[in-house]
Design a protein around this motif. Structure first.
Motif, short mmCIF file in Angstrom:
data_model
loop_
_atom_site.label_atom_id
_atom_site.label_comp_id
_atom_site.label_asym_id
_atom_site.label_seq_id
_atom_site.Cartn_x
_atom_site.Cartn_y
_atom_site.Cartn_z
N TYR A 93 44.24 47.31 19.52
CA TYR A 93 43.59 48.53 20.00
C TYR A 93 43.16 49.41 18.83
O TYR A 93 43.71 49.33 17.73
CB TYR A 93 44.55 49.33 20.89
N ALA A 96 38.95 55.47 20.11
CA ALA A 96 37.56 55.48 20.56
C ALA A 96 37.35 56.67 21.48
O ALA A 96 38.30 57.21 22.05
CB ALA A 96 37.22 54.17 21.28
N TRP A 111 37.58 54.43 28.29
CA TRP A 111 37.09 54.43 26.91
C TRP A 111 35.61 54.09 26.91
O TRP A 111 35.19 53.09 27.51
CB TRP A 111 37.89 53.45 26.06
N GLY A 113 33.70 53.86 24.02
CA GLY A 113 33.35 53.07 22.85
C GLY A 113 34.19 51.81 22.80
O GLY A 113 34.84 51.43 23.77
N ASP A 114 34.18 51.15 21.66
CA ASP A 114 34.99 49.94 21.46
C ASP A 114 36.41 50.36 21.14
O ASP A 114 36.72 50.79 20.03
CB ASP A 114 34.40 49.10 20.33
N GLY A 116 39.02 48.33 21.38
CA GLY A 116 39.82 47.17 21.03
C GLY A 116 40.02 46.22 22.18
O GLY A 116 39.30 46.25 23.18
N LYS A 117 41.06 45.40 22.06
CA LYS A 117 41.19 44.26 22.98
C LYS A 117 42.62 43.75 23.03
O LYS A 117 43.47 44.13 22.23
CB LYS A 117 40.28 43.13 22.49
N LYS A 126 38.38 42.91 26.57
CA LYS A 126 38.16 44.23 25.97
C LYS A 126 38.74 45.32 26.86
O LYS A 126 38.63 45.28 28.08
CB LYS A 126 36.67 44.46 25.74
N ARG A 128 39.02 48.62 28.87
CA ARG A 128 38.08 49.46 29.59
C ARG A 128 38.70 50.80 30.00
O ARG A 128 38.17 51.84 29.67
CB ARG A 128 37.56 48.72 30.84
N HIS A 153 41.53 45.46 31.34
CA HIS A 153 40.71 44.78 30.33
C HIS A 153 39.77 43.80 31.04
O HIS A 153 40.09 43.30 32.12
CB HIS A 153 41.57 43.99 29.34
#
Length: 280
Positions: A93, A96, A111, A113-114, A116-117, A126, A128, A153
């Motif tokens: 993570y 963001a 979130w 932006g990015d 993480g995952k 990813k 969300r 995710h």
């Protein structure tokens, strides 16, 4: 998504392997479409639109009544299959931009932006959004705790993986503490409100052990094929924090936990880094 079956002794263990290619198998693939408008359903039994009636309220929600892979479940209703080979849950993570929204039936942090995952068997999901349920939706041998956080995710095939953490009363939760003044300020029907930069890495798991099974969304349309990972450690939330979460949702949604569903023969797997299940 496919199930790969391997043998350990005389027992067949379904290892949840996710291919890098997208195989759209209707019984297994879940879309990201949680219902946004809570008006047609409630959590109140006997109200005519409570959990037992969800599948009759909309043709697209029929799985809520007919599905065989529904969530939540009692994780200890049957002895989980201990499987160290599932491997450590890989989280990556990062901070963001995020926004908070009061969906009426819950509070959701998304979130933008990015952020993480996580990685499950080599497949990237990813991050969300996250949201809270009170009391907890999953139970542990019949025990239902005060709250449950769901971290949602999605992978490139629009398949969903949810990480869940249960909470009992105790010390305040640090992640929720950072957001609480924003949560108190957002009302049902408001647009999303900016939170600035939010670090999902601030969500504390507290244990490498987890339960894993295939289930569904826990609100309509109850889509199946969700990969569930429930952290073994029960963390703490303060009474004031939980009171604030319950106070801002629509009346009737202060308790927004779906009843547990039948396993229907599904295995529940348990990962521990060693065979000594007494360690964290």
């Amino acid at each position: 998504m496919k199930c790969f079956y391997s043998y350990e002794g005389s027992i067949i263990f379904p290892i949840l392997l996710v291919s890098s290619l997208c195989y759209f198998i209707p019984i297994l693939v879940a879309s990201f479409g949680e219902v946004e408008n809570e008006t047609p359903f409630t959590y109140t039994q006997g109200s005519g639109n409570g959990p037992k009636e969800w599948g009759k309220l909309d043709p697209d929600w029929k799985l809520c009544n007919t599905g065989k892979q529904q969530s939540p479940i009692d994780l200890l209703a049957e002895q989980p299959q201990v499987l160290p080979s599932l491997g450590k849950l890989k989280r990556d993570y990062k901070p963001a931009p995020a926004r908070v929204k009061n969906r009426g039936h819950d509070i959701t942090v998304t979130w933008k932006g990015d952020a993480g995952k996580i990685i499950i068997n080599g497949t990237v999901y990813k991050l969300r959004h996250c949201h809270w349920h009170s009391p907890s939706e999953h139970t542990f041998n019949g025990t239902r705790y005060q709250m449950e956080l769901h971290i949602i995710h999605i992978n490139a095939c629009e398949e969903i993986a949810v990480t869940a953490i249960a909470y009992k009363y105790g010390r305040p939760d640090p992640f929720l503490a950072r957001l609480l003044h924003h949560i108190k300020a957002v009302e049902v029907g408001d647009e999303e409100k900016d939170l600035g930069i939010v670090n999902p890495g601030d969500i504390k798991f507290g244990s490498r052990k987890y339960f894993r099974y295939i289930g569904s969304l826990t609100i309509p349309p109850c889509t199946e094929g969700v990969v569930w990972t429930i952290v073994n450690k029960v963390r703490t939330v303060s009474r004031d924090q939980l009171r604030a979460l319950r106070g801002v949702v629509h009346d009737g949604f202060e308790a927004n936990a779906r009843p547990t569903q039948s396993l229907e023969g599904r295995p529940v797997l348990f990962y521990t880094p060693t065979m000594n299940t007494g360690s964290s």
